[in-house]
Write a protein that holds these residues in place. Structure first.
Motif, PDB file in Angstrom:
ATOM      1  N   GLY A  30       0.640  -1.507  -0.105  1.00 23.95           N
ATOM      2  CA  GLY A  30       0.163   0.181  -0.017  1.00 23.95           C
ATOM      3  C   GLY A  30       0.424   0.937  -0.185  1.00 23.95           C
ATOM      4  O   GLY A  30       2.397   1.240   0.708  1.00 23.95           O
ATOM      5  N   GLN A  31       0.688   2.239  -0.847  1.00 21.06           N
ATOM      6  CA  GLN A  31       1.543   3.669  -0.598  1.00 21.06           C
ATOM      7  C   GLN A  31       0.501   5.285  -1.141  1.00 21.06           C
ATOM      8  O   GLN A  31      -0.918   4.571  -1.456  1.00 21.06           O
ATOM      9  CB  GLN A  31       2.047   4.209  -1.867  1.00 21.06           C
ATOM     10  CG  GLN A  31       2.864   2.722  -2.182  1.00 21.06           C
ATOM     11  CD  GLN A  31       3.569   2.089  -3.433  1.00 21.06           C
ATOM     12  OE1 GLN A  31       4.126   3.888  -3.696  1.00 21.06           O
ATOM     13  NE2 GLN A  31       3.468   1.440  -4.510  1.00 21.06           N
ATOM     14  N   GLY A  32       0.996   5.393  -0.173  1.00 20.11           N
ATOM     15  CA  GLY A  32       0.312   6.986   0.027  1.00 20.11           C
ATOM     16  C   GLY A  32       0.650   8.282   0.305  1.00 20.11           C
ATOM     17  O   GLY A  32       2.130   7.643   1.165  1.00 20.11           O
ATOM     18  N   ALA A  33       0.506   8.888   0.285  1.00 22.75           N
ATOM     19  CA  ALA A  33       1.367  10.776   0.591  1.00 22.75           C
ATOM     20  C   ALA A  33       1.438  11.008   2.806  1.00 22.75           C
ATOM     21  O   ALA A  33       1.952  11.288   2.945  1.00 22.75           O
ATOM     22  CB  ALA A  33       1.106  11.840   0.336  1.00 22.75           C
ATOM     23  N   ASP A  34       0.462  10.228   3.651  1.00 19.40           N
ATOM     24  CA  ASP A  34      -0.220  10.561   4.317  1.00 19.40           C
ATOM     25  C   ASP A  34      -0.463   9.177   5.130  1.00 19.40           C
ATOM     26  O   ASP A  34      -1.756   9.521   5.863  1.00 19.40           O
ATOM     27  CB  ASP A  34      -1.068  11.673   4.745  1.00 19.40           C
ATOM     28  CG  ASP A  34      -0.238  11.904   6.570  1.00 19.40           C
ATOM     29  OD1 ASP A  34       0.948  11.857   6.622  1.00 19.40           O
ATOM     30  OD2 ASP A  34      -1.322  12.611   7.292  1.00 19.40           O
TER      31      ASP A  34
END
Length: 184
Positions: free
Chosen positions: A166-170
């Protein structure tokens, strides 16, 4: 429908770097230590230390030539002893030549309802956590650029595959804030 805007060059470079670090750490397997990486713009690094070009793969050199925000991650060895991650990060600072930093850490997480039932006693809480049937082992990689974006990658032991990260900014706000504080 809102059009999806392309990431800024610094965010794209940070996301690439965090993914690369996550993959590198995953190759070593689970149950690893906290690892810390300085992030530097590759073009600037090669400008100040031209001899480093001989140590880099040609594909990295080409990426650096074509992408001003291309980042090189430099693992920091011999980290200072600290009783926990928060203390370690609170004790880190970086020279202005470092554009960002990333940290990797493994944690055990529970669903919110299970966390509410966790005993207050430290030893009992640890036993509860380690024996809970809904526990998840996760590896977190959190990176941030000085005065710029952050990016996170999360891999679970239960879904231990490169295409399941999983990936994301915050995704891990508290850890993002702790990483950012090392760059102030």
């Amino acid at each position: 429908m809102n059009p999806v805007s392309a990431p800024t060059p610094d965010l794209a470079a940070l996301a690439d770097s965090v993914r690369e670090i996550e993959h590198h750490v995953a190759e070593a397997g689970w149950d690893g230590p906290v690892r810390v990486f300085a992030l530097v713009r590759t073009q600037e690094m090669l400008r100040t230390e031209p001899g480093l070009a001989a140590q880099l793969d040609e594909s990295v050199l080409e990426a650096a030539r074509s992408q001003p925000w291309h980042l090189t991650s430099i693992e920091q060895e011999d980290l200072p002893a600290a009783p926990d991650l928060e203390t370690l990060l609170a004790g880190l600072s970086w020279p202005s030549t470092v554009d960002g930093m990333a940290v990797t850490v493994e944690r055990v997480v529970l669903p919110p309802a299970a966390e509410e039932e966790m005993p207050q006693d430290t030893d009992a809480a640890l036993d509860y956590l380690l024996s809970h049937p809904e526990r998840q082992d996760v590896r977190l990689v959190v990176g941030a650029l000085r005065g710029g974006p952050s990016w996170c990658a999360v891999r679970t032991r239960a879904n231990d595959a490169d295409d399941q990260v999983g990936q994301g900014a915050d995704l891990v706000p508290g850890l993002v804030a702790a990483v950012r504080s090392t760059l102030d």
